[in-house]
Design a protein around this motif. Structure first.
Motif, PDB file in Angstrom:
ATOM      1  N   ILE A   1       0.878  -1.279   0.083  1.00 50.91           N
ATOM      2  CA  ILE A   1       0.013   0.129   0.005  1.00 50.91           C
ATOM      3  C   ILE A   1       0.746   1.184  -0.028  1.00 50.91           C
ATOM      4  CG2 ILE A   1      -2.331  -1.059   1.122  1.00 50.91           C
ATOM      5  CD1 ILE A   1      -1.190   0.316   3.718  1.00 50.91           C
ATOM      6  N   GLY A   2       0.396   2.313  -0.743  1.00 53.41           N
ATOM      7  CA  GLY A   2       1.234   3.523  -0.501  1.00 53.41           C
ATOM      8  C   GLY A   2       0.481   4.485  -1.521  1.00 53.41           C
ATOM      9  N   LEU A   3       0.860   5.790  -1.777  1.00 51.77           N
ATOM     10  CA  LEU A   3       0.292   6.866  -2.163  1.00 51.77           C
ATOM     11  C   LEU A   3      -0.826   6.407  -3.353  1.00 51.77           C
ATOM     12  CD1 LEU A   3       2.642   9.814  -1.640  1.00 51.77           C
ATOM     13  CD2 LEU A   3       0.490   9.487  -0.753  1.00 51.77           C
ATOM     14  N   GLU A   4       0.040   5.664  -4.434  1.00 52.20           N
ATOM     15  CA  GLU A   4      -0.801   5.168  -5.482  1.00 52.20           C
ATOM     16  C   GLU A   4      -1.828   4.583  -5.405  1.00 52.20           C
ATOM     17  OE1 GLU A   4       1.216   3.024  -9.005  1.00 52.20           O
ATOM     18  OE2 GLU A   4       2.921   4.457  -8.313  1.00 52.20           O
TER      19      GLU A   4
ATOM     20  N   TYR B   1       9.103  -1.447   6.403  1.00 53.09           N
ATOM     21  CA  TYR B   1      10.162  -0.520   5.958  1.00 53.09           C
ATOM     22  C   TYR B   1      11.547  -1.061   5.876  1.00 53.09           C
ATOM     23  CZ  TYR B   1      12.635   3.942   5.715  1.00 53.09           C
ATOM     24  OH  TYR B   1      13.678   4.717   5.087  1.00 53.09           O
TER      25      TYR B   1
ATOM     26  N   SER C   1      -6.553   3.849   8.114  1.00 50.73           N
ATOM     27  CA  SER C   1      -6.294   5.103   8.103  1.00 50.73           C
ATOM     28  C   SER C   1      -6.014   5.301   6.719  1.00 50.73           C
ATOM     29  CB  SER C   1      -4.928   5.251   8.958  1.00 50.73           C
ATOM     30  OG  SER C   1      -3.776   4.696   8.509  1.00 50.73           O
ATOM     31  N   PHE C   2      -5.361   4.213   5.859  1.00 50.10           N
ATOM     32  CA  PHE C   2      -5.136   4.401   4.293  1.00 50.10           C
ATOM     33  C   PHE C   2      -6.520   4.724   3.688  1.00 50.10           C
ATOM     34  CE2 PHE C   2      -0.993   3.524   5.090  1.00 50.10           C
ATOM     35  CZ  PHE C   2      -0.198   4.063   4.279  1.00 50.10           C
TER      36      PHE C   2
ATOM     37  N   LEU D   1      -7.891   8.297   4.646  1.00 54.88           N
ATOM     38  CA  LEU D   1      -6.934   9.430   4.211  1.00 54.88           C
ATOM     39  C   LEU D   1      -7.631  10.407   3.290  1.00 54.88           C
ATOM     40  CD1 LEU D   1      -3.800  10.027   4.646  1.00 54.88           C
ATOM     41  CD2 LEU D   1      -3.733   9.258   2.365  1.00 54.88           C
ATOM     42  N   LYS D   2      -7.275  11.715   3.721  1.00 54.58           N
ATOM     43  CA  LYS D   2      -8.388  12.777   2.800  1.00 54.58           C
ATOM     44  C   LYS D   2      -7.109  13.569   2.412  1.00 54.58           C
ATOM     45  CE  LYS D   2     -12.618  12.411   4.986  1.00 54.58           C
ATOM     46  NZ  LYS D   2     -13.381  12.953   5.903  1.00 54.58           N
TER      47      LYS D   2
ATOM     48  N   GLY E   1      -3.074  14.182   6.722  1.00 56.91           N
ATOM     49  CA  GLY E   1      -3.816  13.623   5.361  1.00 56.91           C
ATOM     50  C   GLY E   1      -2.692  13.662   4.153  1.00 56.91           C
ATOM     51  N   LEU E   2      -3.308  13.477   2.842  1.00 60.26           N
ATOM     52  CA  LEU E   2      -2.470  13.505   1.615  1.00 60.26           C
ATOM     53  C   LEU E   2      -1.249  14.694   1.714  1.00 60.26           C
ATOM     54  CD1 LEU E   2      -4.696  11.943  -0.940  1.00 60.26           C
ATOM     55  CD2 LEU E   2      -2.523  11.027  -0.056  1.00 60.26           C
TER      56      LEU E   2
ATOM     57  N   VAL F   1       1.367  14.821   4.412  1.00 60.67           N
ATOM     58  CA  VAL F   1       2.310  13.539   4.004  1.00 60.67           C
ATOM     59  C   VAL F   1       3.348  13.963   3.037  1.00 60.67           C
ATOM     60  CG1 VAL F   1       2.501  11.418   2.756  1.00 60.67           C
ATOM     61  CG2 VAL F   1       0.895  11.803   4.567  1.00 60.67           C
TER      62      VAL F   1
ATOM     63  N   PHE G   1       2.262   6.770   7.963  1.00 62.54           N
ATOM     64  CA  PHE G   1       2.161   8.147   7.354  1.00 62.54           C
ATOM     65  C   PHE G   1       3.490   8.585   6.821  1.00 62.54           C
ATOM     66  CE2 PHE G   1      -2.211   8.199   8.042  1.00 62.54           C
ATOM     67  CZ  PHE G   1      -3.068   8.988   7.033  1.00 62.54           C
TER      68      PHE G   1
ATOM     69  N   ARG H   1       6.224   6.927   6.537  1.00 64.78           N
ATOM     70  CA  ARG H   1       6.892   6.023   5.802  1.00 64.78           C
ATOM     71  C   ARG H   1       6.095   5.745   4.445  1.00 64.78           C
ATOM     72  NH1 ARG H   1      11.966   6.744   7.308  1.00 64.78           N
ATOM     73  NH2 ARG H   1      12.574   5.288   9.101  1.00 64.78           N
ATOM     74  N   LEU H   2       5.046   6.433   4.250  1.00 58.90           N
ATOM     75  CA  LEU H   2       4.221   6.222   2.924  1.00 58.90           C
ATOM     76  C   LEU H   2       5.056   6.254   1.686  1.00 58.90           C
ATOM     77  CD1 LEU H   2       1.213   5.532   2.147  1.00 58.90           C
ATOM     78  CD2 LEU H   2       0.831   7.980   2.021  1.00 58.90           C
ATOM     79  N   LYS H   3       5.175   5.672   0.759  1.00 58.43           N
ATOM     80  CA  LYS H   3       5.594   5.803  -0.571  1.00 58.43           C
ATOM     81  C   LYS H   3       4.782   6.093  -1.707  1.00 58.43           C
ATOM     82  CE  LYS H   3      10.104   3.888   1.051  1.00 58.43           C
ATOM     83  NZ  LYS H   3      10.783   2.639   1.103  1.00 58.43           N
TER      84      LYS H   3
END
Lengths: 259, 259
Positions: A189-192, A234, A254-255, A258-259, B190-191, B194, B255, B257-259
């Protein structure tokens, strides 16, 4: 199960009845469970659950409270509460927890066995506006005293039902729910994928597996490959084995939120 | 503290010494602590910690193991291990856990009091490649058996030091670390933030407060207003009070560590 008329008196029979509720068998027979502590009892009284009786240490005395409490340090108040059974229909047609909700989420538990983990997950579901928890019959019982206490009162707000999980997930699938799960061969999971998940505006079910075995093969086969998610470590060099299932649920929710 | 020569024999004196290690006072005097279970003992042996003695149920017998174990169901193996003291210099100059690390993270605990929470946080720090944990003297002791067991072995990989937290945070500040903390009047994560956090490529310290009181006023004043973070409740109508500190740490670290 019959209690003495007055809340202020506690007969030996009452003591025996309340103590028996520490066992699953007697909770099943009576349909009752025990709640301890000011906050939890207040939330029980404030909820749609039926509170059968309330005992205060100031009224029944220290010794009597020690006898009926399952805590090492008994709290000043204890209540006997009637279990509440929800049906699948209640959940599907029930209100979404928060009026501004866009994406409805249901959390499914496939064999979570630790009472504290179940309670913590229910507390999290309350925090993140999850509509309901559906648990496999192999999951730990909801009314275990450790589970009840770990929910911190969320047990009175988040509907939980036990079911044949694969059958029920199938029904939700027909109703248009997207099925997600955390699996070791999932996509990190990640930003994408956060964006992908959130652009998909419908309702989701997130499956979390058991502490020892993860998600069972039967349930895994129901989850589309693109919806299999992995919380990436990580530090791949570390021996750090895995995240606790409650912790993993917190991160996944939380993912999704996320907003 | 002197143990019998052979691992395979356990004198009454040994039993007394090991049992005494369930108390903080005797752990402080001896500089020793107890580790139980196959996984934890294996990780102790595999670490830089000095393992003073190892006891197997198959050698010392069931009864002896019951006498020295602090678990309700004794595990097949128990070890006595020497504490390890780290200095601030060890941490600042020490290696980053993962060679591909870009952003170094230290977690600071301001009065975390529950042993299980501390252990769970250390396990999380291991998972998310956190360099070290620095804890206020008001925080629960690291070598409490419940903490040790909850780390699942991460205690042997993540350095933990106790210190005057405000003084130490000041020193890290001079070394260029950015100070973050979760506070009720913080900006919802949030986004957007981050990206802001991750574009700031330096090292960070994330402060987590105590279960009952959050971050103390003294420490709060050290955290720049823009670095005060809040995990927003998804459902503001809910009575859901707060997240457990270990759960909140999991979300914040994921958050960062989010990639």
């Amino acid at each position: 199960m019959q209690f003495s008329d007055s809340d202020k008196k506690l007969s030996n029979k009452d003591i025996k009845l309340i103590r028996s509720l520490s066992q699953k068998k007697f909770r099943a027979e009576s349909g009752l469970f025990v709640v301890e502590g000011e906050k939890l009892v207040a939330e029980a009284l404030d909820s749609d659950f039926e509170v059968v009786s309330v005992y205060r240490k100031s009224e029944i005395g220290d010794d009597a409270m020690k006898k009926i409490s399952s805590l090492s340090t008994p709290s000043p108040i204890l209540a006997v509460v009637r279990k509440r059974e929800y049906s699948l229909e209640d959940i599907i047609s029930g209100p979404v927890p928060h009026s501004h909700s866009t994406n409805e989420i249901i959390v499914a538990l496939d064999g979570v066995s630790d009472p504290g983990n179940l309670g913590t997950i229910i507390r999290l579901c309350d925090w993140f506006g999850v509509k309901a928890v559906i648990a496999s019959h192999s999951s730990v019982e909801l009314y275990n005293p450790k589970t009840v206490q770990a929910t911190m009162g969320s047990i009175f707000r988040v509907p939980v039902i036990y079911c044949d999980l694969s059958e029920t997930l199938g029904e939700f699938g027909k109703d248009g729910y997207a099925l997600y799960g955390t699996l070791l061969d999932g996509s990190p999971i990640g930003l994408e994928n956060v964006s992908a998940i959130q652009s998909q505006c419908g309702s989701s079910i997130i499956v979390m597996g058991s502490e020892s075995f993860g998600i069972s093969h039967e349930i895994r086969d129901l989850i589309p490959a693109s919806n299999r998610l992995l919380i990436p470590p990580y530090n791949p060099d570390s021996h750090s084995e895995s995240l606790n299932v409650a912790t993993a649920t917190a991160i996944i929710l939380s993912f999704f939120r996320l907003k």
